[in-house]
Enzyme design. Structure first.
Site, PDB file in Angstrom:
ATOM      1  N   ARG A 199       0.839  -1.212   0.000  1.00 41.18           N
ATOM      2  CA  ARG A 199       0.000   0.000   0.000  1.00 41.18           C
ATOM      3  C   ARG A 199       0.875   1.266   0.000  1.00 41.18           C
ATOM      4  O   ARG A 199       0.579   2.250   0.672  1.00 41.18           O
ATOM      5  CB  ARG A 199      -0.919   0.051   1.221  1.00 41.18           C
ATOM      6  N   SER A 203     -10.251  -0.749   4.194  1.00 44.27           N
ATOM      7  CA  SER A 203      -9.421  -0.931   5.394  1.00 44.27           C
ATOM      8  C   SER A 203      -8.935   0.420   5.884  1.00 44.27           C
ATOM      9  O   SER A 203      -8.368   1.194   5.112  1.00 44.27           O
ATOM     10  CB  SER A 203      -8.200  -1.790   5.076  1.00 44.27           C
ATOM     11  N   GLU A 227      -4.082   3.379   6.814  1.00 46.41           N
ATOM     12  CA  GLU A 227      -4.007   3.267   5.359  1.00 46.41           C
ATOM     13  C   GLU A 227      -4.712   4.485   4.749  1.00 46.41           C
ATOM     14  O   GLU A 227      -4.312   5.001   3.715  1.00 46.41           O
ATOM     15  CB  GLU A 227      -4.701   1.967   4.933  1.00 46.41           C
TER      16      GLU A 227
END
Ligand code: EPU
Length: 335
Positions: free
Chosen positions: A163, A235, A331
């Protein structure tokens, strides 16, 4: 197009009704180049906003937001089984996945139904079901927002991580991605090792690309809330990677903890599991909540403010730190 004092409600998947001083949209790369050349030397605050599916606004945005609307999915070339497909930064990601799968071109099927636009894909190096976008990215075209110069990035130059990429790190805020090129295949090697993907797929009969896509879509819709119905940004935290000794300490106290080997040599923990163990799954404070089917997702049941969602996420983060000694990294980007 330039919009002043504009509501961002339809530009963020938490559905927050915040405002931006200015929103500038571009259909064509040339227009973006021209705008940034003209703007050179100005110190106005600029930020690129894609599909708004990984962002939490805690208040109004005082500055200029740049929104890509470059369209077009193009078959750039074919050598043997390899196919290069490019897509404009404003293309809805899942439209690209659907279009390649329908043509029998594989590589993106595990990434079905991830919300957002193509331009955000290299920034975030989106991933799901054992696949990561970086494995298929061939080239990224982008315009430097400080002077309008055009640059093409090789995958190495993108410095992809979990990510993560150079666009979130060293070059954060410096480039507007305009087009992304993917190296796909007419004879793809399917990636079916994640969770129960292989088992679910076996129930569908054949392992066609279309069936992999269907299986992923079924699994996502069963666990993840649809942002059209319940505001969320997927998420909220990353899955933490810890040393084998830290993982072992946690396992001794919690024999059922799910642990996964990470390519880095560390052990990946499931943030959703850690959050669930702290009792947060399905909890709600006003209209801010922790999703009842996947504790890694923070949801807006309607009228939560960005600040309320942020405060809930902080409570969650603090409980995990207190119970497990692990500091979850976000995130989602907080603005
Ligand atoms: N788990 C729990 N409780 C929960 C959630 C998860 O115990 O509330 C456990 C599951 O039982 C499983 C493990 O945690 O053993 C992993 O769960 P899951 O397969 O749902 O995946 P995840 O690690 O929670 C990641 C990605 C998702 C992606 C899924 C599927 C991150 C931060 N998230 O979630 O990506 O869809 O895998 O591949 O890596 C996103 O990035 O926005 C996102 C949704």
């Amino acid at each position: 197009m330039i919009y002043e004092n504009v509501s961002l409600k339809k530009y963020n998947t938490f559905g927050l009704n915040v405002k931006a001083d200015r929103l500038v949209t571009f259909r064509h790369e040339e227009n973006a180049i021209h705008f940034f050349e003209q703007n050179k030397g100005s110190n106005q605050k600029l930020k690129v906003l894609g599909g708004g599916s990984n962002i939490l606004f805690t208040g109004d945005y005082h500055g200029t937001l740049i929104h890509p609307e470059m369209e077009g999915i193009t078959l750039e070339g074919k050598t043997g089984n390899d196919v290069i497909v490019s897509a404009g930064a404003g293309v809805i990601w899942d439209k690209l996945v659907e279009s390649t799968v329908n043509k029998g071109i594989g590589g993106l099927e595990n990434l079905s139904l991830i919300p957002g636009l193509v331009g955000a894909v290299p920034v975030q190096n989106i991933g799901a079901y054992g696949a990561e976008a970086s494995k298929t990215i061939e080239k990224v075209r982008a315009v430097n927002v400080t002077d309008g110069t055009l640059r093409e990035f090789t995958p190495e130059e993108c410095r992809f991580g979990y990510r993560d990429s150079i666009f979130k790190g060293e070059l954060k805020g410096r480039y507007l991605i305009t087009r992304v090129y993917f190296r796909l295949s007419t004879k793809p090697k399917l990636s079916l090792e994640y969770g129960s993907l292989k088992y679910e797929l076996s129930k569908m009969g054949s392992t066609s690309l279309g069936n992999v896509r269907k299986t992923v879509i079924n699994s996502r819709t069963a666990k993840l809330p649809d942002p059209q119905l319940i505001g969320n940004a997927g998420s909220f935290f990353k899955n933490p990677v810890v040393s084998p000794s830290v993982a072992e300490e946690i396992r001794l106290k919690n024999p059922r903890v799910p642990l996964f080997n990470d390519p880095s040599g560390g052990i990946k923990l499931a943030a959703g599991w850690l959050i669930e163990q702290c009792g947060w799954k399905g909890k709600r404070i006003g209209d801010a909540g922790v999703h009842d089917k996947q504790a890694l997702v923070i949801v807006n049941y309607g009228n939560a403010t960005g600040l309320e969602l942020f405060e809930l996420s902080e409570k969650v983060r603090i409980s995990v730190a207190e119970k497990f000694g692990i500091n979850l990294e976000r995130e989602v980007e907080i603005i």
